[in-house]
Design an enzyme around this catalytic site. Structure first.
Site, PDB file in Angstrom:
ATOM      1  N   LYS A  39       1.013  -0.973  -0.159  1.00 48.16           N
ATOM      2  CA  LYS A  39       0.060  -0.108   0.012  1.00 48.16           C
ATOM      3  C   LYS A  39       1.190   1.779  -0.016  1.00 48.16           C
ATOM      4  O   LYS A  39       1.996   0.974  -0.383  1.00 48.16           O
ATOM      5  CB  LYS A  39      -1.042   0.532   1.036  1.00 48.16           C
ATOM      6  N   ARG A 135     -10.680  -0.410  14.840  1.00 44.96           N
ATOM      7  CA  ARG A 135     -10.989   0.391  13.697  1.00 44.96           C
ATOM      8  C   ARG A 135     -12.034  -0.529  13.062  1.00 44.96           C
ATOM      9  O   ARG A 135     -12.478   0.839  12.318  1.00 44.96           O
ATOM     10  CB  ARG A 135      -9.253   0.034  12.585  1.00 44.96           C
ATOM     11  N   HIS A 167      -6.530  -7.971  13.088  1.00 43.54           N
ATOM     12  CA  HIS A 167      -5.074  -6.868  12.411  1.00 43.54           C
ATOM     13  C   HIS A 167      -5.268  -6.477  13.818  1.00 43.54           C
ATOM     14  O   HIS A 167      -5.559  -5.780  15.158  1.00 43.54           O
ATOM     15  CB  HIS A 167      -5.866  -5.270  12.618  1.00 43.54           C
ATOM     16  N   ARG A 226       0.957 -10.943   6.728  1.00 49.17           N
ATOM     17  CA  ARG A 226       1.235  -9.566   5.984  1.00 49.17           C
ATOM     18  C   ARG A 226       2.527  -8.477   6.870  1.00 49.17           C
ATOM     19  O   ARG A 226       1.688  -7.715   7.348  1.00 49.17           O
ATOM     20  CB  ARG A 226       0.047  -9.004   6.468  1.00 49.17           C
ATOM     21  N   TYR A 270      15.698  31.416   6.538  1.00 53.60           N
ATOM     22  CA  TYR A 270      14.051  31.590   7.624  1.00 53.60           C
ATOM     23  C   TYR A 270      14.044  32.290   9.195  1.00 53.60           C
ATOM     24  O   TYR A 270      14.277  30.747   9.663  1.00 53.60           O
ATOM     25  CB  TYR A 270      12.899  30.702   7.230  1.00 53.60           C
ATOM     26  N   CYS A 317      13.577  24.397   4.901  1.00 54.65           N
ATOM     27  CA  CYS A 317      13.155  25.115   3.598  1.00 54.65           C
ATOM     28  C   CYS A 317      12.522  24.354   2.435  1.00 54.65           C
ATOM     29  O   CYS A 317      12.532  23.127   2.751  1.00 54.65           O
ATOM     30  CB  CYS A 317      13.903  26.478   2.682  1.00 54.65           C
ATOM     31  N   ASP A 319      12.913  23.839  -0.642  1.00 58.95           N
ATOM     32  CA  ASP A 319      13.970  23.317  -1.210  1.00 58.95           C
ATOM     33  C   ASP A 319      15.358  22.950  -0.990  1.00 58.95           C
ATOM     34  O   ASP A 319      15.990  22.393  -1.822  1.00 58.95           O
ATOM     35  CB  ASP A 319      13.502  23.693  -2.976  1.00 58.95           C
TER      36      ASP A 319
HETATM   37  C1  LIG Z   1      -0.590  -1.555   6.674  1.00 60.85           C
HETATM   38  C2  LIG Z   1      -1.123  -3.006   7.381  1.00 60.85           C
HETATM   39  C3  LIG Z   1      -0.178  -3.995   7.510  1.00 60.85           C
HETATM   40  C4  LIG Z   1       0.752  -4.127   7.276  1.00 60.85           C
HETATM   41  O1  LIG Z   1       1.787  -3.584   8.839  1.00 60.85           O
HETATM   42  P1  LIG Z   1       3.426  -3.645   8.437  1.00 60.85           P
HETATM   43  O2  LIG Z   1       3.271  -2.659  10.256  1.00 60.85           O
HETATM   44  O3  LIG Z   1       3.948  -2.850   7.918  1.00 60.85           O
HETATM   45  O4  LIG Z   1       3.629  -5.068   8.897  1.00 60.85           O
HETATM   46  C5  LIG Z   1      -0.946  -5.248   8.453  1.00 60.85           C
HETATM   47  N1  LIG Z   1      -2.269  -5.122   8.216  1.00 60.85           N
HETATM   48  C6  LIG Z   1      -2.479  -4.609   7.988  1.00 60.85           C
HETATM   49  C7  LIG Z   1      -3.990  -4.609   7.752  1.00 60.85           C
HETATM   50  C8  LIG Z   1      -2.711  -3.254   7.923  1.00 60.85           C
HETATM   51  O5  LIG Z   1      -3.153  -1.876   7.217  1.00 60.85           O
END
Ligand SMILES: *Cc1c(COP(=O)(O)O)cnc(C)c1O
Length: 377
Positions: A39, A135, A167, A226, A270, A317, A319
């Site tokens: 992602k 979530r 998660h 994941r 700045y 800054c 850039d």
């Molecule tokens: C982003 C995400 C992950 C990956 O998490 P990491 O800590 O980068 O491994 C896994 N599962 C879900 C649902 C996420 O949103």
């Protein structure tokens, strides 16, 4: 290689990505496959090159993204992969989920119905359970009730349920209370899965491991790992070590455009937040907050010049920024390292994150589009 402007650029090492993947594969059991989390443009590393490398060179078959646009892009790079959308897709796009053969996370009964209502063809999905992240997902007091709702969702026409997932909120912590919390999250989904099995409902997938889960509490019950941040070589949390050999995939470099001597009383940048109290040598570097090098690093960050750390002087800054090079032999045109190794020293995205109170994830995701990604071996 396509020529690029040598102003500020990111070098992405695909061979390091490959080494990180090999180490992660060795953490997992036979039952667990890596689902590469790509992602947010592969955490800022560039999803096209990262996906193609993972798919063609590392035999990664599962990819996870945050939304439909990312999913359609990955479908182009990896034609026969399994692509999973972790987050929300507006139901009016349901037909595209089906058309591109994407697996959607389903977060509620209501959402399941809306998806089904908006698609002519069946949609593949995994059902999300909220076991403590707070979530998205089905939220229940007991695994029995959770299994009941899953069974109900499975009756939805045009919805093909292939798995369940959850998660973790604190798998990257070794504080006993947090370990207990993650244990409870894990037990909830495993119990739900078991109850469904006892009711003769079996899914191909049940998954809960993220990077932290994979590294610190690897469990063969999770059919997918994941993995995001650790694949890119950064820490889920800076306080815990990651497996030996895993190293950052991305470096960020820029050049020195101008070197000058300033004297006592001279100001830099700045806001006049810096005034010299002695004669010093100052270099201007061709990178700024519009490149994703945070303004919060003003007067705090350090940059490597010929392997030596040089302090940022005054405000970053848009850039450009200025550093103190009094102790380094340098001139206009020299390459400097904002993130990565130079000589015997190294500044990691995790280290930068620590300076301004964020996490390495935000640092790499924040390297802006203006910074070309250069892929090296
Ligand atoms: C982003 C995400 C992950 C990956 O998490 P990491 O800590 O980068 O491994 C896994 N599962 C879900 C649902 C996420 O949103």
């Amino acid at each position: 290689m396509k020529p690029y402007l040598k102003r500020a650029w990111a070098e992405v090492s695909l061979s390091q990505l490959g080494r990180n993947i090999e180490i992660i594969k060795n953490l997992n059991s036979q039952n667990t496959e890596i689902m590469a989390v790509v992602k947010a443009d592969a955490y800022g590393h560039g999803d096209e090159h990262i996906c193609k490398y993972l798919y063609n060179e590392c035999e990664i078959k599962y990819f996870a993204v945050s939304n439909l646009d990312e999913a359609i892009a990955v479908r182009k790079y990896c034609p026969d992969s399994e692509i999973f959308i972790l987050g929300y897709t507006p139901p009016e796009y349901a037909h595209e989920i089906a058309q591109y053969n994407i697996i959607q996370g389903v977060i509620s009964t209501e959402y399941a119905r809306k998806l089904a209502h908006n698609t002519p063809a069946p949609i593949r999905c995994h059902i999300k359970i909220d076991t403590g992240m707070g979530r998205i997902g089905l939220k229940h007091d007991t695994p029995e009730l959770c299994a009941d709702e899953i069974e109900n969702i499975m009756k939805t026409e045009k919805l093909s349920v292939e798995g369940i997932y959850t998660h973790f909120a604190v798998a990257d912590s070794d504080i006993p209370d947090n370990i207990a919390y993650t244990n409870k999250q894990e037990k909830f989904i495993c119990d739900t899965y078991k109850i469904l099995t006892e009711r003769n409902i079996k899914f191909r997938h049940m998954h809960f491991m993220n990077s932290a889960g994979t590294c610190y509490r690897n469990n063969p019950a999770s059919t997918l790992a994941r993995v995001g941040i650790v694949m890119y070589g950064l820490h889920p949390d800076i306080s815990l070590d990651i497996p030996k050999g895993i190293k950052p995939v991305m470096s960020v470099k820029a050049v020195i455009s101008h070197v000058k001597t300033i004297r006592k009383g001279d100001c830099v940048s700045y806001g006049r937040t810096f005034t010299a109290d002695h004669t010093m040598k100052i270099a201007t570097v061709t990178v700024g907050y519009a490149d994703g090098y945070s303004r919060l690093l003003s007067s705090k960050g350090e940059i490597l010049v010929h392997g030596k750390r040089c302090k940022i002087i005054g405000r970053v800054c848009m850039d450009q920024l200025m550093i103190d090079v009094s102790d380094v032999d340098t001139q206009a045109g020299d390459i400097v390292t904002l993130i990565g190794k130079d000589g015997n020293d190294c500044i990691t995205a995790d280290e930068l994150a620590g300076i301004y109170g964020t996490i390495g994830y935000e640092v790499v995701c924040g390297i802006s589009k203006r910074v070309p990604r250069i892929y090296i071996k």
